[in-house]
Write an enzyme that holds these catalytic residues in place. Structure first.
Site, mmCIF file in Angstrom:
data_model
loop_
_atom_site.group_PDB
_atom_site.id
_atom_site.type_symbol
_atom_site.label_atom_id
_atom_site.label_comp_id
_atom_site.label_asym_id
_atom_site.label_seq_id
_atom_site.Cartn_x
_atom_site.Cartn_y
_atom_site.Cartn_z
ATOM 1 N N ASN A 277 29.447 -33.958 42.203
ATOM 2 C CA ASN A 277 29.905 -32.892 43.094
ATOM 3 C C ASN A 277 28.897 -32.459 44.144
ATOM 4 O O ASN A 277 29.272 -32.129 45.259
ATOM 5 C CB ASN A 277 30.299 -31.673 42.255
ATOM 6 C CG ASN A 277 30.735 -30.513 43.107
ATOM 7 O OD1 ASN A 277 31.741 -30.606 43.811
ATOM 8 N ND2 ASN A 277 29.970 -29.423 43.098
ATOM 9 N N ASP A 354 29.698 -33.434 34.949
ATOM 10 C CA ASP A 354 29.482 -32.051 35.358
ATOM 11 C C ASP A 354 30.522 -31.641 36.413
ATOM 12 O O ASP A 354 31.088 -32.490 37.106
ATOM 13 C CB ASP A 354 28.070 -31.978 35.966
ATOM 14 C CG ASP A 354 27.577 -30.574 36.161
ATOM 15 O OD1 ASP A 354 27.485 -29.842 35.167
ATOM 16 O OD2 ASP A 354 27.278 -30.208 37.321
ATOM 17 N N HIS A 358 35.419 -29.165 40.402
ATOM 18 C CA HIS A 358 34.957 -28.936 41.770
ATOM 19 C C HIS A 358 35.167 -30.134 42.683
ATOM 20 O O HIS A 358 34.621 -30.186 43.791
ATOM 21 C CB HIS A 358 33.495 -28.486 41.763
ATOM 22 C CG HIS A 358 33.309 -27.181 41.032
ATOM 23 N ND1 HIS A 358 33.787 -25.993 41.514
ATOM 24 C CD2 HIS A 358 32.731 -26.895 39.834
ATOM 25 C CE1 HIS A 358 33.501 -25.012 40.660
ATOM 26 N NE2 HIS A 358 32.866 -25.542 39.619
ATOM 27 N N GLU A 378 33.335 -31.504 32.117
ATOM 28 C CA GLU A 378 33.164 -30.053 32.112
ATOM 29 C C GLU A 378 34.118 -29.404 33.108
ATOM 30 O O GLU A 378 33.932 -29.507 34.316
ATOM 31 C CB GLU A 378 31.725 -29.680 32.475
ATOM 32 C CG GLU A 378 31.495 -28.189 32.413
ATOM 33 C CD GLU A 378 30.576 -27.630 33.486
ATOM 34 O OE1 GLU A 378 29.980 -26.578 33.260
ATOM 35 O OE2 GLU A 378 30.471 -28.236 34.584
#
Ligand code: ABC
Ligand code: CA
Length: 600
Positions: A277, A354, A358, A378
């Site tokens: 991200n 992660d 997003h 996540e």
């Protein structure tokens, strides 16, 4: 609408990749037309088509039944000397092409066997939480060095073990910088927001601790070495600049490779934490960054809001982490190449992804396919109806929806029925709850014992994650009753503990894993009897009775378990030897000092 052009460009590149693969598969068939080939299966999930082993190159093609989008196909092989290295000698196959008019796909593999040779192999196919095998009707495939036959026997060694599936493993999450140092110094760390000195160095540090897992007497939780997974901290706190190189603070590529090899030698998987991200913060441009100009990032001109999905995907986290323009097809290709490069160069067995919420969802299939290994993602939200759909993009999702009821139920002593409610909500929202990763603590939140200073409550919450449905994540320091507060307080160095193997929590975690998780977790989970204070469930043949009474409190409770356990057969608690028997579907248990009970 805003991104339609970028999305089209992305799709084109994606199609071209498939085309390329399909073409190379065709030329393979031409060259190997002399080989014995098998027909498309009628019902098998996985079936070898053919293979060759010439000049050290082992390659071939497999039929895979297309039952879900996310698949992992792995070949495990033994060396010429007949040694099965569990997770070490493995090759990932990749999608090649769909076989029209059938529910099957071609998957291909190719690897140069550099040393040790190859004598036998079998194929494993993981999909939707299930594992299927083609082991040539329990004979394995016996490899010959001539490329003309697949059936000549060159070795009589048979497989001694197959790797434990992810669903039965226990993840032990560490932060490289905080787990072990290269020296025996136990000096603490003055600034948790900076480097504290942990490394990958296998010979002295992490390997020293890996040995704890291996030596059965001193084992770290578990003498069965096949149950552990390391979780490595990525370069610089999720703040990568150069995405292709390691953070030199933690050691060299050779150190990390040695660590992975050492883990594989004892059957342990290694999971890498990856970020697509964002990059690390900058105040002076992007020199030295993989994404080296501001044009590769979304503009930093908005603020994230959970009620605006577009803002979650395109604004900068904390206003400071440059958000990579994942609508840009070239960036997408680079990100896919990065994850593919790390997984293949080091042999990681899985990834934690992660900041999954997003990036737009349709970015993820390409990324997951490039990674080619098991992934837990996540999605930081307690709302299962928001999180659930993300499981269509990664096999496993970190179970934040269960985390909050877990804290409220066991920590704040609110009703435990909310756990039952959340489990039902998760069942409705996710496609496979058995693959969700459950945790009590992690690196982003105050530790349980910081908020709720009661070891019995913590033991109950941790036991819930270890034995209820799902894959548990034990966060390093849980076993030493660490109680650090909000980030960075919850990222304490572990070496200051001296890694005792006789501490109360260490012995507790070790016992739950060895006496219960290992033996019961292959079997069914079912909640049985739940009220405000007590949560009793069945896992396999075990009866687990948890409560939120806490230290210094308890009760005697009669519970109706229906016909889930054999009448009259004694069940014994692994901690206290308290013995109970089921009579007309009822049992009476005594909870003392708020301790969990695990009857087996
Ligand atoms: C640093 C400081 C923090 C400070 C922050 C602004 O800056 O240490 O004290 O608050 C890394 C570092 C951190 C660092 C951050 C920012 O970068 O490790 O030390 O914090 O510079 C992942 C990683 C995490 C990592 C990053 C970013 C992402 O696990 O370690 O942090 O590289 C969001 C993201 C999530 C991210 C997390 C830290 O932030 O979504 O990916 N984790 C709400 C939001 C969530 C948000 C969460 C926490 O708050 O919805 O999106 O997570 O800020 C429930 C609701 C949830 C709600 C929670 C709090 O309550 O259902 O939606 O979550 O009931
Ligand atoms: Ca983003």
């Amino acid at each position: 609408m805003k991104f339609s052009f970028a999305r089209t460009a992305f799709l084109l590149v994606y199609l071209l990749q498939f085309l390329h693969l399909a073409v190379s598969a065709l030329s393979n068939l031409e060259r190997r037309a002399d080989l014995e080939r098998r027909a498309v299966p009628s019902s098998a999930y996985v079936q070898l088509d053919y293979y060759t082993y010439t000049n050290g190159v082992f390659s071939g093609q497999i039929y895979i039944k297309n039952v879900a989008y996310s698949k992992i196909v792995t070949l495990y092989y033994s060396t010429s000397a007949g040694v099965w290295n569990v997770a070490g000698n493995s090759i990932l196959a990749s999608y090649s092409a769909a076989i029209s008019g059938t529910s099957y796909e071609y998957w291909v593999f190719s690897a140069t066997i550099t040393s040790g040779g190859i004598s036998q192999f079998y194929i494993k196919y993981d999909v939707s939480g299930n594992s299927y095998y083609d082991n040539n009707s329990s004979n394995n495939y016996k490899v010959t060095t001539t490329a003309t036959s697949t059936s000549t026997t060159t070795s009589t060694t048979t497989a001694t073990s197959t790797p434990l599936p992810w669903a039965q493993r226990t993840i032990y999450q560490i932060l490289t910088d905080r787990f072990a140092k290269s020296t025996d110094s136990t000096a603490g760390c003055s600034d948790f927001s900076n480097y504290c000195g942990g490394t990958y160095q296998v010979t002295k540090d992490i390997m020293g601790n890996l040995r704890l897992f291996r030596d059965s007497q001193k084992c770290h939780f578990h003498p069965d070495t096949r149950t552990y997974t390391f979780h490595l901290w990525p370069p610089k706190r999720y703040w990568a600049t150069d995405f292709y190189n390691l953070n030199t603070h933690f050691g060299s590529a050779a150190d990390l490779k040695a660590l992975v090899a050492a883990a594989h030698n004892i059957g342990m998987y290694v999971m890498l934490d990856v970020v697509a991200n964002h990059a690390g913060p900058t105040s002076s441009g992007y020199s030295g960054y993989t994404f080296a100009s501001s044009s590769f990032y979304h503009p930093n001109n908005c603020t994230m809001s959970d009620s605006n999905q577009n803002s979650l995907e395109q604004c900068w986290i904390a206003g400071s982490l440059p958000d990579i323009d994942t609508e840009n097809a070239s960036n997408v290709n680079i990100l896919n190449d990065i994850v593919h490069t790390w997984v293949t160069a080091y042999g990681f067995d899985g990834i934690r992804i992660d900041t999954f919420k997003h990036i737009r969802k349709d970015f993820w299939p390409g990324y997951l396919s490039a990674a080619g290994v098991f992934a837990t993602a996540e999605v930081y939200s307690g709302d299962s109806s928001y999180v659930g759909p993300y499981q269509q993009y990664a096999q496993s999702i970190i179970n934040y929806p269960l985390y909050y009821p877990l804290l409220r139920g066991f920590g704040a002593k609110q009703t435990l029925t909310q756990l039952k409610t959340q489990i039902a909500a998760n069942k409705a929202a996710f496609t496979n709850t058995a693959l969700l990763t459950n945790f009590v603590n992690n690196h982003d939140n105050p530790r349980f014992l910081n908020t709720y200073n009661d070891l019995s409550l913590f033991k109950n919450a941790l036991t819930f994650t270890l034995l209820a449905e799902g894959i548990p994540i034990v966060y390093y320091g849980d076993e030493q009753a660490y109680a650090g507060g909000a980030d960075p307080g919850c990222r304490e160095p572990l070496w200051t503990s001296g890694y005792p193997t006789t501490s109360e929590m260490y012995l507790f975690v070790q016992k739950v894993i060895t006496k219960a998780r290992k033996t019961l977790a292959t079997d069914t989970y079912m909640d049985l009897w739940v009220n405000d204070r007590i949560f009793a469930f069945r896992r396999g043949k075990g009866l687990v009775v948890l409560s939120n009474y806490g230290l210094g409190s308890g009760t005697t409770q009669t519970m109706y378990l229906s016909s889930q356990f054999t009448e009259g057969q004694p069940l014994v608690d692994i901690f206290t030897s308290q013995t109970i028997t089921v009579s007309s579907g009822y049992v009476t248990v005594t909870i003392s000092n708020g301790m969990p009970l695990i009857f087996v």
